[in-house]
Design a protein around this motif. Structure first.
Motif, PDB file in Angstrom:
ATOM      1  N   HIS A  41      -6.213 -11.040   0.787  1.00  0.00           N
ATOM      2  CA  HIS A  41      -5.471 -11.902  -0.130  1.00  0.00           C
ATOM      3  C   HIS A  41      -5.962 -11.721  -1.562  1.00  0.00           C
ATOM      4  O   HIS A  41      -5.177 -11.549  -2.492  1.00  0.00           O
ATOM      5  CB  HIS A  41      -5.609 -13.361   0.316  1.00  0.00           C
ATOM      6  N   VAL A  44      -5.102  -8.183  -3.060  1.00  0.00           N
ATOM      7  CA  VAL A  44      -3.708  -8.096  -3.511  1.00  0.00           C
ATOM      8  C   VAL A  44      -3.507  -8.948  -4.764  1.00  0.00           C
ATOM      9  O   VAL A  44      -2.802  -8.540  -5.693  1.00  0.00           O
ATOM     10  CB  VAL A  44      -2.732  -8.504  -2.390  1.00  0.00           C
ATOM     11  N   CYS A  48      -2.111  -7.476  -8.318  1.00  0.00           N
ATOM     12  CA  CYS A  48      -0.970  -8.073  -9.033  1.00  0.00           C
ATOM     13  C   CYS A  48      -1.367  -8.530 -10.430  1.00  0.00           C
ATOM     14  O   CYS A  48      -0.634  -8.300 -11.401  1.00  0.00           O
ATOM     15  CB  CYS A  48      -0.396  -9.230  -8.230  1.00  0.00           C
ATOM     16  N   SER A  72       5.031  -9.471  -4.672  1.00  0.00           N
ATOM     17  CA  SER A  72       3.971  -8.965  -3.799  1.00  0.00           C
ATOM     18  C   SER A  72       2.930 -10.038  -3.525  1.00  0.00           C
ATOM     19  O   SER A  72       2.462 -10.194  -2.396  1.00  0.00           O
ATOM     20  CB  SER A  72       3.300  -7.745  -4.432  1.00  0.00           C
ATOM     21  N   TYR A  73       2.564 -10.778  -4.571  1.00  0.00           N
ATOM     22  CA  TYR A  73       1.594 -11.849  -4.356  1.00  0.00           C
ATOM     23  C   TYR A  73       2.185 -12.948  -3.468  1.00  0.00           C
ATOM     24  O   TYR A  73       1.495 -13.489  -2.599  1.00  0.00           O
ATOM     25  CB  TYR A  73       1.091 -12.459  -5.665  1.00  0.00           C
ATOM     26  N   VAL A  76       1.737 -11.984   0.208  1.00  0.00           N
ATOM     27  CA  VAL A  76       0.399 -12.180   0.762  1.00  0.00           C
ATOM     28  C   VAL A  76       0.077 -13.669   0.880  1.00  0.00           C
ATOM     29  O   VAL A  76      -0.586 -14.105   1.822  1.00  0.00           O
ATOM     30  CB  VAL A  76      -0.681 -11.409  -0.036  1.00  0.00           C
ATOM     31  N   TYR A  98       1.728 -10.599   5.222  1.00  0.00           N
ATOM     32  CA  TYR A  98       0.742  -9.533   5.043  1.00  0.00           C
ATOM     33  C   TYR A  98       1.426  -8.170   5.092  1.00  0.00           C
ATOM     34  O   TYR A  98       1.098  -7.271   4.328  1.00  0.00           O
ATOM     35  CB  TYR A  98      -0.337  -9.609   6.112  1.00  0.00           C
ATOM     36  N   SER A 101       3.353  -7.419   1.807  1.00  0.00           N
ATOM     37  CA  SER A 101       2.466  -7.066   0.688  1.00  0.00           C
ATOM     38  C   SER A 101       1.867  -5.678   0.896  1.00  0.00           C
ATOM     39  O   SER A 101       1.676  -4.932  -0.064  1.00  0.00           O
ATOM     40  CB  SER A 101       1.371  -8.114   0.514  1.00  0.00           C
TER      41      SER A 101
END
Length: 146
Positions: A41, A44, A48, A72-73, A76, A98, A101
Protein backbone atom coordinates in the motif's frame (compact mmCIF):
# COMPACT_ATOMS: atom_id res chain seq x y z
CA UNK A 1 13.61 17.86 -6.61
CA UNK A 2 12.63 16.06 -9.82
CA UNK A 3 15.64 13.73 -9.63
CA UNK A 4 14.88 12.77 -6.03
CA UNK A 5 11.24 12.15 -6.92
CA UNK A 6 12.32 10.00 -9.88
CA UNK A 7 14.66 7.87 -7.75
CA UNK A 8 11.95 7.35 -5.13
CA UNK A 9 9.40 6.64 -7.88
CA UNK A 10 11.51 3.90 -9.47
CA UNK A 11 12.47 2.33 -6.12
CA UNK A 12 8.89 2.28 -4.84
CA UNK A 13 7.66 0.95 -8.19
CA UNK A 14 10.17 -1.91 -8.11
CA UNK A 15 9.16 -2.73 -4.54
CA UNK A 16 5.50 -2.64 -5.56
CA UNK A 17 6.07 -5.02 -8.47
CA UNK A 18 7.68 -7.55 -6.15
CA UNK A 19 5.23 -7.18 -3.26
CA UNK A 20 1.97 -6.95 -5.26
CA UNK A 21 1.47 -10.68 -5.84
CA UNK A 22 2.80 -11.51 -2.37
CA UNK A 23 0.35 -9.06 -0.78
CA UNK A 24 -2.54 -10.64 -2.71
CA UNK A 25 -1.57 -14.23 -1.87
CA UNK A 26 -0.84 -13.60 1.81
CA UNK A 27 -3.98 -11.54 2.30
CA UNK A 28 -6.20 -14.15 0.66
CA UNK A 29 -4.51 -16.98 2.56
CA UNK A 30 -4.62 -15.34 5.99
CA UNK A 31 -7.95 -13.57 5.41
CA UNK A 32 -6.69 -10.29 6.83
CA UNK A 33 -4.30 -7.44 6.15
CA UNK A 34 -0.64 -8.40 6.61
CA UNK A 35 2.81 -6.86 6.43
CA UNK A 36 3.09 -7.39 2.65
CA UNK A 37 -0.23 -5.64 2.04
CA UNK A 38 0.76 -2.74 4.30
CA UNK A 39 4.14 -2.25 2.61
CA UNK A 40 2.57 -2.68 -0.83
CA UNK A 41 0.00 0.00 0.00
CA UNK A 42 2.69 2.49 0.98
CA UNK A 43 4.89 1.61 -2.01
CA UNK A 44 2.02 2.33 -4.42
CA UNK A 45 1.18 5.49 -2.47
CA UNK A 46 4.78 6.68 -2.90
CA UNK A 47 4.72 5.83 -6.63
CA UNK A 48 1.55 7.88 -7.04
CA UNK A 49 2.80 10.80 -4.95
CA UNK A 50 6.12 11.02 -6.79
CA UNK A 51 4.29 10.86 -10.13
CA UNK A 52 2.23 13.84 -9.04
CA UNK A 53 5.44 15.69 -8.15
CA UNK A 54 7.07 14.96 -11.54
CA UNK A 55 4.11 15.78 -13.81
CA UNK A 56 4.44 19.61 -13.62
CA UNK A 57 7.98 19.38 -15.03
CA UNK A 58 6.50 18.25 -18.37
CA UNK A 59 2.83 19.18 -18.09
CA UNK A 60 2.06 18.93 -21.82
CA UNK A 61 3.44 15.40 -22.08
CA UNK A 62 2.49 13.98 -18.69
CA UNK A 63 -0.71 15.71 -17.52
CA UNK A 64 -2.76 12.49 -17.87
CA UNK A 65 -0.68 10.83 -15.15
CA UNK A 66 -2.45 12.88 -12.47
CA UNK A 67 -5.82 11.11 -12.85
CA UNK A 68 -4.05 7.78 -13.47
CA UNK A 69 -2.04 8.20 -10.26
CA UNK A 70 -5.13 9.01 -8.25
CA UNK A 71 -7.01 6.03 -9.70
CA UNK A 72 -4.06 3.72 -9.00
CA UNK A 73 -3.97 4.80 -5.38
CA UNK A 74 -7.73 4.32 -5.06
CA UNK A 75 -7.29 0.74 -6.27
CA UNK A 76 -4.71 -0.11 -3.63
CA UNK A 77 -6.84 1.65 -0.99
CA UNK A 78 -9.83 -0.50 -2.00
CA UNK A 79 -7.70 -3.62 -1.62
CA UNK A 80 -6.49 -2.59 1.80
CA UNK A 81 -9.95 -1.64 3.08
CA UNK A 82 -11.35 -4.93 1.77
CA UNK A 83 -8.66 -6.86 3.63
CA UNK A 84 -9.59 -5.04 6.83
CA UNK A 85 -13.35 -5.57 6.56
CA UNK A 86 -14.94 -8.86 7.57
CA UNK A 87 -17.39 -11.09 5.82
CA UNK A 88 -19.02 -11.69 2.49
CA UNK A 89 -17.23 -11.00 -0.74
CA UNK A 90 -14.13 -9.39 0.79
CA UNK A 91 -11.77 -11.34 -1.48
CA UNK A 92 -13.23 -9.60 -4.55
CA UNK A 93 -12.20 -6.23 -3.17
CA UNK A 94 -8.71 -7.55 -2.40
CA UNK A 95 -8.32 -9.04 -5.89
CA UNK A 96 -9.71 -6.01 -7.69
CA UNK A 97 -7.97 -3.45 -5.50
CA UNK A 98 -4.48 -4.90 -5.19
CA UNK A 99 -4.74 -6.47 -8.64
CA UNK A 100 -5.86 -3.23 -10.28
CA UNK A 101 -3.01 -1.27 -8.74
CA UNK A 102 -0.53 -3.97 -9.81
CA UNK A 103 -1.90 -3.75 -13.37
CA UNK A 104 -1.35 0.01 -13.22
CA UNK A 105 2.30 -0.51 -12.23
CA UNK A 106 2.88 -2.88 -15.15
CA UNK A 107 1.10 -0.55 -17.55
CA UNK A 108 3.33 2.33 -16.48
CA UNK A 109 6.46 0.26 -17.04
CA UNK A 110 5.33 -0.81 -20.51
CA UNK A 111 4.28 2.71 -21.51
CA UNK A 112 7.64 4.14 -20.45
CA UNK A 113 9.70 1.28 -21.90
CA UNK A 114 7.83 0.50 -25.15
CA UNK A 115 5.88 3.70 -25.75
CA UNK A 116 5.62 3.43 -29.55
CA UNK A 117 2.97 0.72 -29.51
CA UNK A 118 -0.68 1.27 -28.57
CA UNK A 119 -0.98 -2.21 -27.06
CA UNK A 120 1.24 -1.10 -24.16
CA UNK A 121 -1.80 0.61 -22.61
CA UNK A 122 -4.31 -2.14 -23.40
CA UNK A 123 -2.46 -5.43 -22.90
CA UNK A 124 -1.93 -5.33 -19.11
CA UNK A 125 -5.46 -4.05 -18.52
CA UNK A 126 -7.16 -6.64 -20.71
CA UNK A 127 -5.10 -9.61 -19.53
CA UNK A 128 -4.99 -8.59 -15.86
CA UNK A 129 -8.69 -7.74 -15.65
CA UNK A 130 -9.65 -11.03 -17.29
CA UNK A 131 -7.57 -12.97 -14.75
CA UNK A 132 -8.92 -10.99 -11.80
CA UNK A 133 -12.53 -11.41 -12.88
CA UNK A 134 -12.02 -15.14 -13.47
CA UNK A 135 -10.70 -15.46 -9.91
CA UNK A 136 -13.62 -13.39 -8.60
CA UNK A 137 -16.13 -15.68 -10.32
CA UNK A 138 -14.45 -18.91 -9.25
CA UNK A 139 -12.87 -18.21 -5.85
CA UNK A 140 -10.82 -20.69 -3.88
CA UNK A 141 -13.07 -21.98 -1.05
CA UNK A 142 -10.52 -21.00 1.58
CA UNK A 143 -11.00 -17.31 0.67
CA UNK A 144 -14.57 -17.10 1.90
CA UNK A 145 -15.20 -15.99 5.47
CA UNK A 146 -17.85 -17.32 7.73
Amino acid sequence: MRDIALILHVAAGALGLVLGPLAIVLTLRRKRLNWAGEIYHWAVALVCLTALVMVPYDWAGLWFFWPISLASYLFVYLGQRSAESPGGLWYRGVLRGYGGSWIALWTAILVVSVSDYPWTWAAPTVLGTALIELLCLRPVPAWTRA
